[in-house]
Enzyme design. Structure first.
Site, PDB file in Angstrom:
ATOM      1  CE  LYS A 169      -2.472  -1.220   3.627  1.00  0.00           C
ATOM      2  NZ  LYS A 169      -3.486  -1.127   4.710  1.00  0.00           N
TER       3      LYS A 169
ATOM      4  CG  ASP B  80       2.476  -1.332  13.459  1.00  0.00           C
ATOM      5  OD1 ASP B  80       1.897  -0.239  13.623  1.00  0.00           O
ATOM      6  OD2 ASP B  80       2.038  -2.227  12.729  1.00  0.00           O
TER       7      ASP B  80
ATOM      8  CG  HIS C  50      -5.980  -2.858  13.895  1.00  0.00           C
ATOM      9  ND1 HIS C  50      -5.726  -1.692  13.199  1.00  0.00           N
ATOM     10  CD2 HIS C  50      -5.736  -3.873  13.023  1.00  0.00           C
ATOM     11  CE1 HIS C  50      -5.344  -2.003  11.962  1.00  0.00           C
ATOM     12  NE2 HIS C  50      -5.336  -3.329  11.841  1.00  0.00           N
TER      13      HIS C  50
ATOM     14  NE  ARG D  37     -13.476 -10.142   2.687  1.00  0.00           N
ATOM     15  CZ  ARG D  37     -12.506  -9.500   2.057  1.00  0.00           C
ATOM     16  NH1 ARG D  37     -12.756  -8.358   1.445  1.00  0.00           N
ATOM     17  NH2 ARG D  37     -11.278  -9.997   2.016  1.00  0.00           N
TER      18      ARG D  37
ATOM     19  N   GLY E  91     -13.035  -4.788  11.594  1.00  0.00           N
ATOM     20  CA  GLY E  91     -13.621  -3.841  12.543  1.00  0.00           C
ATOM     21  C   GLY E  91     -14.452  -2.767  11.875  1.00  0.00           C
TER      22      GLY E  91
END
Length: 356
Positions: A20, A127, A181, A258, A309
């Site tokens: 990304k 992080d 998260h 999903r 989330g």
């Protein structure tokens, strides 16, 4: 870098299969995105970066004056976002032992970015940084002192996500926040007066709640049993913990919520296992939220973020079932985006504004 005008900053966030990116104009007034997207990282990182550079040029956008990288684990040496030089790269290479899945591709990308964008600042946005000030009661692990001295402790992760939540809240930051998260990786963090005081992930991003393919916290005796009775070595243990367990392991079908939602609603033979995986995941998260509520002495705000989330209403509803008993009602729950890339750009700009 000049302190006057807004500056273009490239944020890079490498995952297991995609990269990304975003170019942000950043300055004292904040930031705005010029372009963002994702590139497949199959192949060399130089190729993905070349495609990103081409997209920046094709849109007539200014070349970045700094590049920010999401680094999952800085090890014991680096607990703060930092400018990357040769010494920092060496220490980050050493931190690979703590996160062997995440750190090597990120460092390969740093090297590629140094070659693609020579002479400009490269910044490691960690992080783990948000959790660096956790109290000893949360940070220390119940192991011998000599092992703790080696840097074996709770580091915590998803820190850039947590930072972005606090930034979005602005002046409206209540004293007791729980950030859930939930994505392919999932963690729950207790935030008191803007600071991390406890979090579910530990030494590595494998601990805590049940995740897509990671087991989360598990009886350590299970691992000893696998070594003793089934002759598992370190690589097999890591594969078991990180790639074969979690919702994938429970369902035998998928680690993608999903797909599990679709399977659970079907009449297939796997529907029951899919439902069990969903229920175990949601229960695991609910337990951690309750634990963080105990740490904080109550919860003023529960924030859901990350892919699951933000997007899975059914999962959020199931997680919240029973939390009313802890005083967590609907009005105390918010859904917010995890703006990690924007946070990387902001931190990168701040680091490059600081005299070194």
């Amino acid at each position: 870098m000049s302190h006057d005008a807004d500056q273009p900053v490239l944020a890079l966030n490498v995952g297991s299969s995609s990269l990304k990116f975003g170019v942000f104009m950043v300055g004292t007034s904040g930031s705005r995105v010029l372009i963002s997207g994702a590139e497949e990282t199959v192949g060399e990182p130089q190729e993905a970066l070349a495609r990103i550079a081409h997209r920046i040029q094709a849109q007539g956008l200014p070349a970045p004056v700094a590049v920010g990288h999401r680094i999952v684990h800085g090890g014991p040496q680096y607990r703060r976002h930092t400018l990357i030089d040769a010494a920092v790269m060496q220490q980050l290479q050493a931190a690979t032992a703590f996160a062997p899945l995440h750190v090597p591709p990120a460092l390969a990308l740093v090297s590629a970015a140094q070659a693609r964008f020579p002479g400009i600042a490269q910044v490691a946005c960690l992080d783990t940084a948000f959790h660096a000030g956790m109290p000893d009661v949360a940070r220390a692990l119940p192991i011998p002192r000599e092992l703790r001295a080696l840097g074996i402790e709770r580091y915590g992760f998803h820190g850039l996500s947590c930072e972005s939540i606090l930034r979005q809240l602005g002046h409206d930051v209540p004293p007791r926040i729980v950030v859930a998260h939930l994505g392919h990786g999932a963690s729950v963090t207790a935030v008191a007066h803007g600071a991390s005081v406890d979090t579910s992930m530990g030494l590595t991003p494998s601990g805590g709640v049940i995740m897509s393919t990671r087991c989360g916290d598990i009886d350590p005796g299970v691992l000893a049993y696998m070594v003793r009775e089934h002759r598992y070595d370190a690589a097999q243990l890591e594969a078991l913990i990180d790639q074969r367990s979690g919702m994938l392991g429970i369902s035998g079908l998928s680690g993608d919520l999903r797909e599990l939602n679709a399977a659970s609603a079907s009449s297939s033979a796997s529907a029951g296992d899919a439902r069990l995986a969903i229920t175990m995941f949601c229960t695991s998260v609910r337990k951690q939220i309750a634990a963080m509520a105990a740490v904080l002495g109550g919860v003023d705000l529960l924030v859901f973020t990350g892919g699951i989330g933000e997007n899975d209403v059914a999962a959020r509803t199931l997680i919240c079932e029973g939390l009313e008993a802890l005083g967590i009602h609907k009005e105390a729950v918010r859904v917010m985006p995890a703006q990690e890339d924007k946070q990387i750009a902001l931190r990168t700009w701040q680091i490059t504004q600081t005299p070194h």
